[in-house]
Write an enzyme that holds these catalytic residues in place. Structure first.
Site, short mmCIF file in Angstrom:
data_model
loop_
_atom_site.label_atom_id
_atom_site.label_comp_id
_atom_site.label_asym_id
_atom_site.label_seq_id
_atom_site.Cartn_x
_atom_site.Cartn_y
_atom_site.Cartn_z
N GLY A 104 1.77 2.47 5.84
CA GLY A 104 2.95 1.67 6.14
C GLY A 104 3.55 2.02 7.49
O GLY A 104 3.95 1.15 8.26
N GLY A 114 0.83 -1.21 0.00
CA GLY A 114 0.00 0.00 0.00
C GLY A 114 0.85 1.25 0.00
O GLY A 114 1.85 1.33 -0.73
N LYS A 136 2.00 6.16 4.22
CA LYS A 136 1.33 6.67 5.42
C LYS A 136 0.81 5.50 6.26
O LYS A 136 1.09 5.38 7.45
CB LYS A 136 0.17 7.57 4.99
CG LYS A 136 -0.31 8.47 6.09
CD LYS A 136 -1.12 9.63 5.55
CE LYS A 136 -2.46 9.72 6.27
NZ LYS A 136 -3.62 9.51 5.44
N CYS A 176 2.21 0.39 -8.69
CA CYS A 176 3.34 0.88 -7.90
C CYS A 176 4.61 1.03 -8.72
O CYS A 176 5.48 1.82 -8.38
CB CYS A 176 3.59 -0.05 -6.72
SG CYS A 176 3.61 -1.78 -7.18
N GLU A 185 5.49 -3.26 1.04
CA GLU A 185 5.62 -3.00 -0.39
C GLU A 185 4.89 -1.69 -0.66
O GLU A 185 3.66 -1.66 -0.70
CB GLU A 185 5.01 -4.15 -1.19
CG GLU A 185 5.75 -5.48 -1.02
CD GLU A 185 6.88 -5.65 -2.02
OE1 GLU A 185 6.79 -5.12 -3.14
OE2 GLU A 185 7.89 -6.32 -1.67
#
Lengths: 474, 451
Positions: free
Chosen positions: A188, A183, A186, A240, A205
């Site tokens: 994370g 994700g 923030k 990503c 990740e």
């Protein structure tokens, strides 16, 4: 509910059922069957969530991941013998992989099927019990996973827990042996700080602004195709590893823009909003976010191609912008959408300073034929991965670790790295009862110290003395 | 001060000082020289801090630190070389490799019990991997801490390798900075604080913690040898006397307790009558000298502090069970330890133990020695820590393994690009499945595009 799930899985794990290769293989074959038999349902759910074209469903990648794990499982599970060394002679030394135990996988909305099942494959291969929390933003896929997984794998070891922020927070408060999160940075940070309470190791990740540096000595058409497919062919930029922005020279920019326009026309036709090959923007939240990026003053007038929007369908067409201000929001935040700013510089080397002024991305791309520039890029730019003359495609190579560094994440997976991500590598040293070295034991004497020093220096005589029990003492 | 240090190191790192292998090798060679030239000073500092016997200083700290340097010097060339991996058919033609790059600027927080080794060993890994590093030695071993602060600048490149001394305040200030990795050795309580601080910057951590390392002794062992080997890490009657004499508190070969806080912590563990009653050997203490004699207890009640907290001192409780297999369940009822030990000749019990007891590391028929083998990863799991080091694992610990894929401009596969069609999908699937035929078709430009 989170507590119940965690407790139940812990009880299940302690039965030892996940340890034998046979059990793990059976689960992996279950996943493989699920992906094969339910492919249509999976693609339908992805289409419902993201209008994702069938080719981008990556169902094949998931199958490939399962097969790779099945093929290599026995090898991964075998202890690895290592050198035993003179200090502990005689002895044998090895490293054995053991499951961490009960793990939590939190998935993302952009590749909601792949990013859920791929880490779970790793967790199973490594012999763990696992909870999967799919993204609630891709609700059709979340529902499908909750329905399908229990039908194909052992539900007392592999569970799906659906939900949003409250459910995820409840899960994060439990004690896990590992947390795998895909994700943004923030969330994370929140995951990592909650993991800290239980000393739970994590894999994160995350994302970042993946830069594409385009030198002037390249085949512009091929470069344009590869950039385009990596950007708009990946969930319309919502990936990503999608190229976030381009840096090229003043002199080459017009040629590159022209090539990109030609390629985009070929890919998506004159009216891209009508093309079935373009994913939609996931929800109105992100649609508005992207619109805001495009409409900012000093940015909106830099659009040189595209810019069409359909709010009802949540579609935005591939959009090129030329030389937006470096302090604009579109250059500060991760775009995660179909907007592609192109920044020009006098010399290609200026790109390095710009990239290094940003946080470390998940991937950095360079198009060039100049091998010196390649080396400089490889050594001078830190990123999760570096790809020369292509974009996004590295994740199809299961021998390469896939993960970030710095703000783009920690830890990696894919292939063997998935197995390792969910394993503890335990050191095992085994001795028998011979090979007693008296010099090792108190009372310490200068004599013993001499022998010990000799052994450590690799002195054969000292070793013989040590083992033959010279020097007074125990 | 912490911010300044971090800033300076970041500038040095950004300037590329730490990248060349020659620079890294020069630092490591300087460390070897430091260890050789200052062995006496190091030993003296360890004796001041812990009354550590010279033999132990040499065997457990100095020699291991030197071996660590030489192992890194030997391995560095191959470790820093990119590792080629198979290229995938999906990216044909291409070359794929994994490149080790330094994380950047790292923080090493050391412990007081092996204050020399646990400071220098991670630093060796950080340097070998090409990072700039701050070392924060433990203030509880002040002589060793001062020695580092004085010596390191004399031997290594001070613009890239710094020592910051201090206690909780200074450490907290350091933890507020952004580091590219934090390596912490110590307790679970502080580790949680370290990890929470790291979370703010998404900083990865290695935590080398502790736990209650169990020793299982089966009845079929060569008891004399088993006891001696445990006695090197713990203590038992006959052997204890042979090692330390009749009055162990007077033996020069016994370290003292590091400070009065830990002395009081330890003595309070055996204060309770139901614990004190179980002492079968030892128990003598000397508060002034901060010495506690090797002490053996048998069948202490399991709910006492001695049996629940990590002891980290000279007490060795022995628990008896009906069948030796029960010990495995007992160990697994507690948090995962840094190491677990088993003495037995029974192969099945060995296999059982290895397969069913999660631990950082394990030894069969000895204790503690695995940390001397640089080919074995040294680290914990669960409450005993995360990450590992020693040997190449130290290098890996401070490295980012970057995936690198290199292509040319050939090998264009039309099948990859929109507009998507069923034919293209078929070919792509073939490619992902590893089919050569699909590859050939793809490279030949199939499916042919309609104009």
């Amino acid at each position: 509910m989170a507590t119940a799930a965690a407790e139940q899985l812990r009880e299940s794990f302690l039965t030892g059922k996940t340890r034998p290769a046979a059990w793990r293989e059976a689960q992996l074959r279950g996943v493989l069957r699920m992906v094969t038999e339910m492919e249509t349902a999976i693609c339908d759910a992805l289409h419902a969530d993201l209008a994702k074209p069938r080719t981008e469903s990556y169902v094949q990648e998931v199958k490939s991941s399962c097969k790779f794990a099945l093929k290599n499982l026995k090898k991964w599970m075998k202890p690895q013998k290592v050198s035993a060394g003179v200090l502990t002679f005689p002895s044998t030394a090895r490293i054995a992989a053991e499951p961490l135990g009960v793990v939590l996988v939190i998935s993302a909305w952009n590749y909601p099927f792949l990013l859920s099942v791929d880490p779970v494959i790793g967790a199973i291969a490594a012999g763990n019990a696992v909870v999967l929390k799919p993204s609630e933003i891709a609700s059709a896929t979340s529902t499908l996973l909750a329905e399908l997984l229990p039908r194909f794998v052992d539900g007392s070891f592999i569970k799906v827990v659906e939900g949003g922020v409250p459910e995820t927070t409840a899960l994060l408060e439990q004690k896990w042996d590992k947390i795998f999160y895909t994700g943004n940075g923030k969330v994370g940070r929140i995951v990592l700080s909650l993991a800290a309470k239980h000393l739970t190791p994590v894999v994160l990740e995350l994302g970042g602004k993946c830069p594409v540096v385009v030198d002037s000595n390249v085949d512009a058409h091929v470069a344009a195709k590869r950039i385009a497919v990596g950007k708009w062919g990946c969930n319309n930029g919502q990936a990503c590893v999608a190229p976030d922005f381009i840096i090229t020279t003043n002199s080459f920019a017009p040629k590159l823009v022209e090539s990109l326009e030609k390629v985009l026309l070929k890919f998506y036709g004159k009216d891209p909003l009508q093309s079935p090959d373009l994913s939609q923007i996931v929800n109105s939240n992100h649609f508005n976010r992207l619109s805001r990026l495009m409409d900012e003053e000093m940015v909106s007038d830099k659009v040189v191609f595209g810019g069409q929007r359909d709010e009802l369908q949540l579609k935005i067409s591939p959009t090129l912008l030329l030389d937006v201000p470096l302090d604009s929001a579109i250059m500060k935040e991760e775009i995660f959408g179909p907007l592609l700013p192109i920044i020009t510089a006098d010399k290609i080397h200026e790109s390095f300073a710009l990239i290094n002024s940003m946080t470390k991305p998940l991937a950095a791309y360079l198009f060039t034929k100049d091998s010196t520039l390649q080396d400089q890029f490889e050594n001078g730019i830190s990123a999760g991965a570096t790809i020369i003359n292509d974009t996004s495609i590295h994740l199809t190579n299961l021998h390469l670790p896939f993960g970030g560094v710095g703000e783009s994440g920690m830890g990696a997976y894919h292939g063997t790295f998935s197995f390792e991500a969910f394993s503890h590598k335990k050191a095992i040293l085994a001795r028998c009862f011979i090979g007693e070295t008296k010099a090792r034991y108190p009372p310490y004497t200068p004599e013993k110290l001499k022998i010990v020093k000799g052994v450590l220096k690799g002195n054969l005589l000292a070793m013989i003395q040590a083992i033959s029990g010279c020097a007074r003492g125990a | 001060m912490a911010a300044e240090v971090a800033r300076e190191l970041r500038a040095s790192f950004a300037a590329g000082r730490t990248r060349p292998v020659e620079w890294r090798a020069a630092q490591l060679r300087a460390l070897v020289r430091m260890i050789e030239e200052k062995e006496g000073d190091i030993s003296a500092a360890l004796h001041a801090d812990l009354a550590k016997p010279h033999m132990e200083s040499y065997l457990h700290e100095i020699s291991l630190a030197k071996a660590s340097c030489t192992f890194a010097l030997k391995g560095m060339k191959s470790w820093t070389k990119p590792e080629k991996v198979p290229a995938a058919i999906t990216t044909f033609p291409s070359t794929a490799q994994i490149v080790s790059e330094p994380l950047g600027v790292v923080l090493v927080i050391s412990a007081w019990n092996y204050p020399f080794l646990l400071s220098i060993d991670p630093v060796i890994g950080a340097i070998a991997a090409g990072n700039a590093v701050v070392l924060k030695p433990s203030e509880i071993a002040p002589a060793t801490s001062s020695l580092f602060a004085k010596l390191l600048p004399e031997y290594v490149d001070n613009s890239c390798i710094k020592v910051v001394e201090g206690g909780v305040e200074e450490t907290t200030a350091l933890l507020e900075q952004k580091w590219d990795k934090i390596f912490y050795t110590g307790s679970g309580t502080v580790a949680r604080v370290v990890m929470a601080a790291a979370a703010k910057h998404l900083t990865p951590v290695a935590l080398e913690l502790g736990g209650k390392c169990p020793v299982i002794v089966d009845s079929n062992v060569d008891l004399h040898v088993a006891i001696k080997r445990i006695a090197v890490g713990g203590f038992l009657k006959r052997v204890i006397e042979r090692f330390y004499g009749e009055d162990p508190l007077q033996s020069a070969d016994l370290s003292r307790i590091v400070n009065s806080k830990h002395f009081n912590r330890l003595t309070s563990l055996v204060e309770e009558k139901k614990v004190a009653d179980k002492i079968v050997y030892g128990g003598q203490t000397d508060e002034k000298q901060l010495k506690i004699a090797p002490t053996v207890l048998v069948d202490v009640p399991l709910d006492t502090a001695l049996m629940t907290a990590e002891i980290f001192g000279p007490y060795l409780p022995i628990i008896t069970v009906e069948k030796i297999e029960e010990s495995i369940d007992f160990i697994n009822s507690k948090t995962k330890p840094l190491a677990a030990y088993l003495f037995t000749k029974n192969k099945k019990l060995q296999d059982d133990f290895v397969a069913n007891v999660p631990a950082g590391g394990m030894l069969v028929n000895d204790v503690a020695l695995h940390l001397a083998n640089p080919h074995l990863p040294f680290g914990g799991v669960g409450e005993s820590g995360m990450g590992s080091y020693h040997g190449k694992f130290s290098f890996d610990c401070f490295t980012h393994k970057k995936a690198v894929l290199i292509r040319g401009f050939g090998g264009e596969a039309t099948a990859r690009y929109p507009p998507y069609t069923t034919e293209k999908q078929k070919i792509l699937r073939g490619l992902i499945n590893g089919s050569f035929i699909a590859l050939i078709l793809a490279l030949l430009g199939f499916p042919k595009e309609k104009r």
